[in-house]
Design a protein around this motif. Structure first.
Motif, PDB file in Angstrom:
ATOM      1  N   GLY A 180      16.513  -6.546  -7.734  1.00 34.76           N
ATOM      2  CA  GLY A 180      17.727  -5.770  -7.443  1.00 34.76           C
ATOM      3  C   GLY A 180      18.514  -6.194  -5.988  1.00 34.76           C
ATOM      4  N   ILE A 181      19.647  -6.096  -5.849  1.00 31.58           N
ATOM      5  CA  ILE A 181      20.444  -6.489  -4.748  1.00 31.58           C
ATOM      6  C   ILE A 181      20.788  -5.295  -3.642  1.00 31.58           C
ATOM      7  CG2 ILE A 181      22.145  -7.787  -3.588  1.00 31.58           C
ATOM      8  CD1 ILE A 181      20.160  -9.483  -5.188  1.00 31.58           C
ATOM      9  N   VAL A 182      20.415  -5.137  -2.370  1.00 33.33           N
ATOM     10  CA  VAL A 182      20.917  -4.149  -1.717  1.00 33.33           C
ATOM     11  C   VAL A 182      21.788  -4.799  -0.697  1.00 33.33           C
ATOM     12  CG1 VAL A 182      20.297  -2.411   0.117  1.00 33.33           C
ATOM     13  CG2 VAL A 182      18.643  -3.100  -1.712  1.00 33.33           C
ATOM     14  N   TYR A 183      23.427  -4.341  -0.453  1.00 33.22           N
ATOM     15  CA  TYR A 183      24.130  -4.824   0.508  1.00 33.22           C
ATOM     16  C   TYR A 183      24.087  -4.154   1.589  1.00 33.22           C
ATOM     17  CZ  TYR A 183      26.139  -7.196  -3.647  1.00 33.22           C
ATOM     18  OH  TYR A 183      26.186  -8.106  -4.643  1.00 33.22           O
ATOM     19  N   PHE A 184      24.060  -4.799   2.709  1.00 31.60           N
ATOM     20  CA  PHE A 184      24.166  -4.020   4.120  1.00 31.60           C
ATOM     21  C   PHE A 184      25.633  -4.206   4.455  1.00 31.60           C
ATOM     22  CE2 PHE A 184      24.035  -3.808   8.671  1.00 31.60           C
ATOM     23  CZ  PHE A 184      23.056  -2.796   8.940  1.00 31.60           C
ATOM     24  N   ASN A 185      26.129  -2.548   4.563  1.00 35.58           N
ATOM     25  CA  ASN A 185      27.565  -2.320   4.558  1.00 35.58           C
ATOM     26  C   ASN A 185      28.270  -1.971   5.829  1.00 35.58           C
ATOM     27  OD1 ASN A 185      29.788  -2.081   3.016  1.00 35.58           O
ATOM     28  ND2 ASN A 185      29.609   0.085   3.080  1.00 35.58           N
ATOM     29  N   HIS A 186      27.377  -2.557   7.065  1.00 39.65           N
ATOM     30  CA  HIS A 186      27.825  -2.111   8.425  1.00 39.65           C
ATOM     31  C   HIS A 186      28.209  -3.516   9.043  1.00 39.65           C
ATOM     32  CE1 HIS A 186      24.923   1.518   7.967  1.00 39.65           C
ATOM     33  NE2 HIS A 186      26.230   1.654   7.011  1.00 39.65           N
ATOM     34  N   LEU A 226       3.247 -11.965  -1.251  1.00 37.17           N
ATOM     35  CA  LEU A 226       1.899 -11.121  -0.598  1.00 37.17           C
ATOM     36  C   LEU A 226       1.568  -9.875  -1.809  1.00 37.17           C
ATOM     37  CD1 LEU A 226       3.986 -10.434   2.842  1.00 37.17           C
ATOM     38  CD2 LEU A 226       2.021 -11.865   2.450  1.00 37.17           C
ATOM     39  N   ILE A 227       2.257  -9.846  -2.757  1.00 31.79           N
ATOM     40  CA  ILE A 227       2.146  -8.796  -3.757  1.00 31.79           C
ATOM     41  C   ILE A 227       0.939  -9.033  -4.672  1.00 31.79           C
ATOM     42  CG2 ILE A 227       2.855  -7.449  -5.756  1.00 31.79           C
ATOM     43  CD1 ILE A 227       5.789  -7.818  -4.881  1.00 31.79           C
ATOM     44  N   ARG A 228       0.163  -7.867  -4.617  1.00 27.37           N
ATOM     45  CA  ARG A 228      -1.264  -8.068  -5.298  1.00 27.37           C
ATOM     46  C   ARG A 228      -1.233  -7.021  -6.226  1.00 27.37           C
ATOM     47  NH1 ARG A 228      -0.586 -12.210  -3.435  1.00 27.37           N
ATOM     48  NH2 ARG A 228      -1.747 -13.521  -2.070  1.00 27.37           N
ATOM     49  N   LYS A 268       5.041  -5.120  -8.691  1.00 32.71           N
ATOM     50  CA  LYS A 268       5.866  -4.462  -7.789  1.00 32.71           C
ATOM     51  C   LYS A 268       7.218  -5.109  -7.913  1.00 32.71           C
ATOM     52  CE  LYS A 268       3.883  -2.940  -3.904  1.00 32.71           C
ATOM     53  NZ  LYS A 268       3.609  -1.431  -4.331  1.00 32.71           N
ATOM     54  N   PRO A 269       8.211  -4.664  -8.184  1.00 33.13           N
ATOM     55  CA  PRO A 269       9.776  -4.963  -8.118  1.00 33.13           C
ATOM     56  C   PRO A 269       9.866  -5.148  -6.413  1.00 33.13           C
ATOM     57  CG  PRO A 269       9.607  -3.131  -9.244  1.00 33.13           C
ATOM     58  CD  PRO A 269       8.268  -3.303  -8.637  1.00 33.13           C
ATOM     59  N   GLU A 283       0.780  -1.342  -0.143  1.00 30.34           N
ATOM     60  CA  GLU A 283      -0.038   0.110  -0.074  1.00 30.34           C
ATOM     61  C   GLU A 283       0.792   1.407  -0.107  1.00 30.34           C
ATOM     62  OE1 GLU A 283      -3.244   0.167   2.553  1.00 30.34           O
ATOM     63  OE2 GLU A 283      -3.992  -1.754   2.206  1.00 30.34           O
ATOM     64  N   PHE A 284       2.243   1.257   0.116  1.00 28.90           N
ATOM     65  CA  PHE A 284       2.835   2.605   0.551  1.00 28.90           C
ATOM     66  C   PHE A 284       3.993   2.805  -0.289  1.00 28.90           C
ATOM     67  CE2 PHE A 284       1.479   0.785   4.656  1.00 28.90           C
ATOM     68  CZ  PHE A 284       0.434   1.320   4.831  1.00 28.90           C
ATOM     69  N   GLN A 285       4.512   2.059  -1.149  1.00 31.75           N
ATOM     70  CA  GLN A 285       5.698   1.988  -1.977  1.00 31.75           C
ATOM     71  C   GLN A 285       5.823   1.287  -3.394  1.00 31.75           C
ATOM     72  OE1 GLN A 285       6.203   0.259   1.581  1.00 31.75           O
ATOM     73  NE2 GLN A 285       5.322  -1.198   0.067  1.00 31.75           N
TER      74      GLN A 285
END
Length: 368
Positions: free
Chosen positions: A230-236, A184-186, A191-192, A130-132
């Motif tokens: 897409g791939i997001v890397y957590f850098n911490h 869950l996407i409807r 939605k990517p 619903e938001f993004q």
């Protein structure tokens, strides 16, 4: 890369050498004017003329919960988040932030264990839908000290029991996370979904694991096989022997950096294939592997990763192929495998093993 800073052109050049092209939740002190001349993108938390999109709240499914009580405007650590206190207001958080963003601006949000483990499908689907415009969930299967427990990953994958390390510390579970969000996407597929993969030691506990190079490669490819866009890397790294907020730029990342660079180079080289259509239902294989088929040009590409910890010999069958013998090229491995009557076999050494196959000329028979 998640929550990185760009203060000077050299920062971007270091990141581009690793194969990164997008900053997600760029830090507020960053110089966004450096982005476009360098040919990179950023999804920021504050509007900017140089931004490619805006980020909503991170993980409100966990700290605010699934509900529409009034959001006080406060963030975790600032006092009561929801009014009345103790009632969930995560939907209100995202609704408020989303409403303030101009139409036509890309909106992105990341969620956590609420969407993946704790909430019902009905509750979680509100966050997801619903938001993004682009959505992700961060489950750190290789490094989270709690994720194997019956109240988290074990509740979903283990039928309510604790997962063993062989069941939990598995690259295929990153693909499961993508599947969970996509389910869950409807309407389905509109939605990517992006995937999160850690590059260090995100848990504060020193005894928690640190991800290895083979694990990272397996996690990235499992996510892509399951449809991540897409791939997001957590850098911490908040714990472990080398703590850093810039793992891929600093000595803390010396071991993992070559693996990130290599897999990013591979993804970039295969971008036309990864952006091409899936050929669903064409491939049969045993439960010990995950695989997807892509169609690009006159070729079929079979992307396959192990779904079990132990070494295995796996069999793949493309029933649409002619009975005559053909071969599949195993990309970046300098070898081929024979295909007879549409079937080929290969060995996967462990739970991090990935093989990528190209079958030239097969598209005409399987995807006319």
């Amino acid at each position: 890369m998640w929550l990185e800073s760009v203060l000077e052109p050299g920062d971007i050049e270091m990141d581009k050498r690793v194969g990164l092209n997008t900053y997600v939740n760029l830090t507020a002190n960053s110089n966004t004017a450096l982005l476009r001349p360098a040919g990179v993108h950023a999804v920021t938390s504050e509007p900017s003329a140089w931004s490619s999109g805006l980020v909503l709240a991170d993980e409100p499914d966990m700290w605010a919960g699934p509900g529409s009580s009034v959001w006080t405007g406060k963030w975790p650590g600032q006092g009561e988040v929801c009014n009345p206190a103790g009632t969930p207001c995560g939907y209100s958080v995202q609704r408020t932030l989303s409403a303030a963003i101009a139409d036509g601006t890309l909106k992105y949000a990341n969620y956590g264990k609420g969407v993946s483990f704790w909430e019902s499908d009905e509750q979680a689907s509100v966050f997801v839908n619903e938001f993004q415009d682009v959505v992700s969930v961060d489950n750190y299967w290789f490094t989270d000290p709690n994720i194997c427990g019956q109240g988290e990953g074990g509740g979903r994958l283990g039928g309510g029991r604790n997962l063993t390390d062989q069941e939990c510390r598995l690259a295929a579970n990153y693909g499961w996370t993508v599947d969970r969000v996509r389910s869950l996407i409807r309407p389905a597929g509109n939605k990517p979904v992006w995937a999160f993969v850690e590059v260090g030691h995100p848990a504060g506990e020193a005894e928690a694991p640190t991800i290895t190079g083979p694990q990272l490669r397996g996690a990235v490819w499992s996510s892509l096989i399951h449809g991540a866009r897409g791939i997001v890397y957590f850098n911490h790294s908040f714990g472990g022997p080398c703590q850093s907020f810039h793992i891929l730029r600093e000595p803390c990342g010396d071991e993992i950096r070559p693996w990130v660079t290599a897999v990013n180079r591979q993804i970039t080289g295969l971008a036309p294939v990864l952006n091409a259509p899936f050929l669903d239902g064409a491939l049969a294989h045993a439960a010990g592997v995950d695989a997807a088929v892509k169609v690009h040009g006159d070729a079929l590409y079979v992307l396959a990763g192990s779904a079990q910890a132990n070494r295995q010999a796996a069999e793949f069958t493309l029933g649409c192929l002619p009975a005559s013998a053909v071969t599949a090229t195993v990309l970046d491995e300098d070898r081929t495998v024979a295909i007879s009557n549409g079937t080929f076999r290969d060995t996967f050494e462990d739970g991090n093993a990935v093989h990528l196959y190209r079958i030239d000329g097969a598209a005409a028979a399987c995807a006319p």
